[in-house]
Design an enzyme around this catalytic site. Structure first.
Site, PDB file in Angstrom:
ATOM      1  CE  LYS A  51      21.970  23.977  45.385  1.00  0.00           C
ATOM      2  NZ  LYS A  51      21.876  24.423  46.721  1.00  0.00           N
ATOM      3  CG  ASP A  54      19.725  29.608  48.320  1.00  0.00           C
ATOM      4  OD1 ASP A  54      19.397  28.742  47.489  1.00  0.00           O
ATOM      5  OD2 ASP A  54      20.764  28.959  48.982  1.00  0.00           O
ATOM      6  CD  GLN A 103      23.919  22.964  49.575  1.00  0.00           C
ATOM      7  OE1 GLN A 103      23.783  23.708  48.585  1.00  0.00           O
ATOM      8  NE2 GLN A 103      22.614  22.437  50.146  1.00  0.00           N
TER       9      GLN A 103
END
Ligand SMILES: NC(=O)c1ccc[n+]([C@@H]2O[C@H](COP(=O)([O-])OP(=O)(O)OC[C@H]3O[C@@H](n4cnc5c(N)ncnc54)[C@H](OP(=O)(O)O)[C@@H]3O)[C@@H](O)[C@H]2O)c1
Length: 290
Positions: A53, A120, A97
């Site tokens: 990412k 997200d 995460q």
């Protein structure tokens, strides 16, 4: 002969589009998108995903910040960090995460992220808006899959879609996106309590596997000419690879591919699309401040 849905190629195409917009923003003196990521502990898979990412941010000209916290971080400390990022104007969007260490509630953390920075797309407000057809940040993996179908001109209207898996981050939101007006698929979701999974799958025009069970989908579950999307990514021990493991999908590719019209590989299918969807959401978050 089947065609490969090349997620890596489509992701590069989208990255180029994003990079062009970032250059234009720079030239116009506008803010450069900034994505932050919090990584708790040192789970091997999570380290790899976060590294990808951060690298993707560099490729498109975004700013990025990686915040590493030890495994021993308390829930309160992590929530404190989340609140800090919520009020940091320089950060447009951020992710925590997953998975998190067992002593931290993922739900609490997800719900504490400001909906406007939840790139997200896991926050209940964003999931709710998606459900109502007014999405702000669409969950990254489901969006990536719909984008693959769109860019490969795979018709969804009236198509019978079967999704294996009903998680909150893949199967369930994807079922909503694909059944929306304008996409118009007829969607069936199956899970670990479903009966006759093989028969249901074998009726699908588009079969999407998101369960994390390596090689679960066999040739007898796939209709001749179907489109097969493999979301699964499980690290399976492999002595011939340098790392000692191999990323394995939910689909038995070699057996299934000859029956398909289109199929995604693992790796190089859905994975790269998830990352670009995150970049896209960060760009949207930044644009909203213009
Ligand atoms: N490529 C990417 O970017 C990306 C992104 C996200 C996830 N993934 C991968 O996608 C996979 C799924 O992830 P997730 O987070 O959605 O998983 P998850 O939260 O573990 O959910 C798995 C789902 O699969 C169902 N399931 C498990 N075994 C099954 C079986 N034998 N038959 C039918 N259904 C079964 C479960 O049913 P129940 O609900 O009944 O338990 C559950 O709904 C994993 O391999 C993950 O690594 C990849």
């Amino acid at each position: 002969m089947y065609k490969i849905i090349d997620g890596k190629h489509i992701a590069s195409e989208i990255k180029r589009e994003i990079a062009t917009e970032v250059s234009e923003r720079k030239a116009a003196g506008l803010k450069i998108p900034h994505l932050a990521a919090i990584l708790v502990g040192n789970d091997g898979g999570s380290e790899t995903y976060v590294a990808h990412k951060v690298k993707a941010c560099e490729e498109v000209g975004f700013e990025s910040t990686l915040i590493r916290l030890p495994d021993s971080t308390s829930e309160e400390e992590l929530l404190g960090k989340v609140r800090e990022l919520n009020s940091d104007d320089s950060v447009d969007g951020f992710i925590v995460q997953l998975p998190l260490p067992k002593h931290i509630s993922e739900e609490k953390v997800t719900n504490t992220i400001a909906a406007g920075k939840d790139v997200d797309g896991f926050h209940p407000e964003n999931l709710g808006k998606m459900m109502l057809g007014a999405p702000v940040f669409v969950s990254a993996t489901p969006f990536g899959i719909t984008e693959l179908l769109r860019r490969y001109d795979i018709p969804t209207a009236g198509s019978r879609v079967v999704i294996i898996g009903r998680s909150n981050i893949v199967g369930r939101p994807l079922s909503i996106l694909l059944s929306m007006k304008g996409v118009d698929a007829t969607v069936t979701v199956v899970h670990s309590r479903s009966k006759d999974i093989e028969a249901i799958c074998s009726e699908a025009d588009i079969l999407i596997a998101a369960i994390g069970q390596p090689l679960f989908v066999k040739a007898n579950m796939v209709k001749e000419g179907a489109v097969v999307i493999d979301v699964g990514t499980t690290r399976v021990k492999n002595e011939t690879s340098k790392s000692g493991w191999k990323l394995t999908g939910d689909v038995d590719f070699d057996a299934v591919a000859p029956k398909c019209s289109y199929i995604t590989p693992v790796p190089g299918g859905v994975g790269p699309m998830t990352i670009v969807s995150l970049l896209r959401n960060t760009l949207l978050a930044c644009r909203m401040k213009d």
